[in-house]
Design a protein around this motif. Structure first.
Motif, PDB file in Angstrom:
ATOM      1  N   PHE A   9       0.838  -1.205   0.000  1.00 55.43           N
ATOM      2  CA  PHE A   9       0.000   0.000   0.000  1.00 55.43           C
ATOM      3  C   PHE A   9       0.872   1.254   0.000  1.00 55.43           C
ATOM      4  N   LYS A  10       0.707   2.103  -1.005  1.00 53.52           N
ATOM      5  CA  LYS A  10       1.552   3.296  -1.126  1.00 53.52           C
ATOM      6  C   LYS A  10       0.705   4.457  -1.651  1.00 53.52           C
ATOM      7  N   PRO A  11       0.250   5.332  -0.760  1.00 56.04           N
ATOM      8  CA  PRO A  11      -0.454   6.524  -1.248  1.00 56.04           C
ATOM      9  C   PRO A  11       0.483   7.380  -2.100  1.00 56.04           C
ATOM     10  N   GLY A  12      -0.057   8.082  -3.083  1.00 51.66           N
ATOM     11  CA  GLY A  12       0.775   8.916  -3.962  1.00 51.66           C
ATOM     12  C   GLY A  12       0.202  10.325  -4.085  1.00 51.66           C
ATOM     13  N   LEU A  13       1.099  11.317  -4.035  1.00 45.20           N
ATOM     14  CA  LEU A  13       0.690  12.728  -4.107  1.00 45.20           C
ATOM     15  C   LEU A  13       1.448  13.411  -5.243  1.00 45.20           C
ATOM     16  N   ALA A  14       0.731  14.115  -6.107  1.00 46.47           N
ATOM     17  CA  ALA A  14       1.390  14.883  -7.169  1.00 46.47           C
ATOM     18  C   ALA A  14       1.166  16.366  -6.939  1.00 46.47           C
ATOM     19  N   ALA A  15       2.236  17.151  -7.050  1.00 51.76           N
ATOM     20  CA  ALA A  15       2.122  18.609  -6.910  1.00 51.76           C
ATOM     21  C   ALA A  15       2.365  19.241  -8.276  1.00 51.76           C
ATOM     22  N   VAL A  16       1.507  20.186  -8.623  1.00 50.40           N
ATOM     23  CA  VAL A  16       1.631  20.870  -9.914  1.00 50.40           C
ATOM     24  C   VAL A  16       1.919  22.348  -9.656  1.00 50.40           C
ATOM     25  N   LEU A  17       3.048  22.819 -10.187  1.00 52.25           N
ATOM     26  CA  LEU A  17       3.404  24.234 -10.065  1.00 52.25           C
ATOM     27  C   LEU A  17       3.462  24.855 -11.444  1.00 52.25           C
TER      28      LEU A  17
ATOM     29  N   THR B 250      -4.128  12.660   1.920  1.00 51.39           N
ATOM     30  CA  THR B 250      -3.640  11.773   0.854  1.00 51.39           C
ATOM     31  C   THR B 250      -3.791  10.307   1.285  1.00 51.39           C
ATOM     32  N   LEU B 251      -3.483  10.035   2.526  1.00 54.23           N
ATOM     33  CA  LEU B 251      -3.697   8.688   3.061  1.00 54.23           C
ATOM     34  C   LEU B 251      -5.186   8.324   2.965  1.00 54.23           C
ATOM     35  N   GLN B 252      -6.036   9.247   3.392  1.00 57.74           N
ATOM     36  CA  GLN B 252      -7.486   9.001   3.354  1.00 57.74           C
ATOM     37  C   GLN B 252      -7.936   8.676   1.928  1.00 57.74           C
ATOM     38  N   SER B 253      -7.418   9.440   0.972  1.00 61.55           N
ATOM     39  CA  SER B 253      -7.780   9.222  -0.427  1.00 61.55           C
ATOM     40  C   SER B 253      -7.380   7.824  -0.888  1.00 61.55           C
TER      41      SER B 253
END
Ligand code: NDP
Length: 283
Positions: free
Chosen positions: A30-38, A273-276
């Protein structure tokens, strides 16, 4: 007696530890993933995003960053968001604001899948917050509630006064406090007798963006004062919206700047992010 200081750094650390342990406990890759867009090279945003990456790594969240040139078109950003919406490794998409003028912030925020909208800015999630049903809630107001709960401040029945009605802080903070049965007053630049209104507050939240705007005589004896403001002074130091030294003499609890609400925002982003990822997994 001087107020007790609410240590945002420590509470944020506890939130991150909780996120880390939940990820480890879930196991099975299990690996939550977060992407940031600038879009564009804003130095402050870059530092913020770099901090996010470090914190993600520390708790076991996979992270990606995309920096588009400052003259990127709305279509370019929409295309990237569409791709991230379809990427099963990514559970949270964060678009760093403000965006350049050629891009409609609302169109971009509403292009993020509501299921990956860990900032809670999509209209679906705004509606869910109003209706008090599960959805993503903006990270700073969520951090405020976490601080109050961890400190053992009872919210129910209290008079909460929030100064500042922005979509990212003031309004969602007012709704969260209302859902927790506070009696809420939401103030702004046209509020009359602001000093007197603030003096009524058991919980006073300052989210204005003006250094030391909340003076000691605006604080009720024993109140809990939450300072969201981050203002850069001429001497380069950071200051909150509250005159800390004066307010501390009257308040029961108070958050410092820096080291108060600030660290909570990133911690709650990790938590969202974990919740998602858990929701995506069907939990
Ligand atoms: P905005 O500029 O979007 O909103 C400011 C609010 O303050 C507005 O509602 C405005 O009223 C109100 N206001 C301005 N002047 C007065 C006044 N004289 N009397 C009463 N109300 C006034 O700010 P944000 O909510 O985005 O941010 C507020 C502060 O919090 C900033 O310092 C920001 O840097 C900080 N912040 C900190 C975060 C953190 O992680 N700790 C996260 C987000 C923000 P009106 O609507 O009438 O114009």
């Amino acid at each position: 007696m001087a107020a007790s200081i609410i240590d945002g750094k420590l509470i944020a650390q506890q939130v991150r530890a909780r996120v880390k342990s939940e990820i480890e406990k879930t196991g099975g890759g299990f690996k939550p993933g977060l992407a940031a867009v600038l879009v564009g090279e804003n130095p402050a945003s870059k530092i913020y995003v770099r901090n996010k990456r470090k914190m993600c790594e520390a708790v076991g969240i996979y992270s990606e960053e995309y920096v588009l040139p400052k003259d990127a078109s709305e279509a370019d950003v929409l295309k990237l968001i569409g791709r991230l919406n379809r990427d099963s490794k990514i559970h949270g998409i964060l678009v760093q604001l403000p965006l350049p003028d050629q891009i409609s912030t609302r169109r971009i925020l509403d292009a993020v899948s509501p299921e990956k909208d860990v900032d809670g800015f999509h209209y679906n999630n705004v509606g869910k917050l109003v209706a008090n049903v599960p959805g993503f809630v903006p990270c700073t107001p969520l951090g405020i509630i976490e601080m109050l709960d961890t400190t053992g401040i009872d919210i129910q029945g209290k008079h909460a006064v929030i100064v500042g009605r922005s979509d990212i802080v003031g309004k969602p903070a007012a709704l969260l406090l209302l859902h927790r049965h506070a009696t809420v007053t939401l103030c702004h630049s046209r509020t009359r007798n602001l000093e007197a209104v603030c003096r009524e507050a058991d919980i006073l939240v300052a989210a204005i963006g003006r250094a030391h705007f909340i003076t000691g005589n605006m604080v009720k004896e024993g109140a809990c004062v939450i300072d969201v403001g981050i203002n850069r002074l001429d001497n380069g130091k950071l200051a909150g919206d509250v005159d800390f030294d004066a307010a501390q003499k009257r308040a029961g609890h108070i958050t410092p700047v820096p080291g108060g609400v600030g660290p909570m925002t990133i911690a709650m982003l990790l938590s969202n992010t974990l919740q998602s990822a858990l929701w995506a997994k069907g939990k």
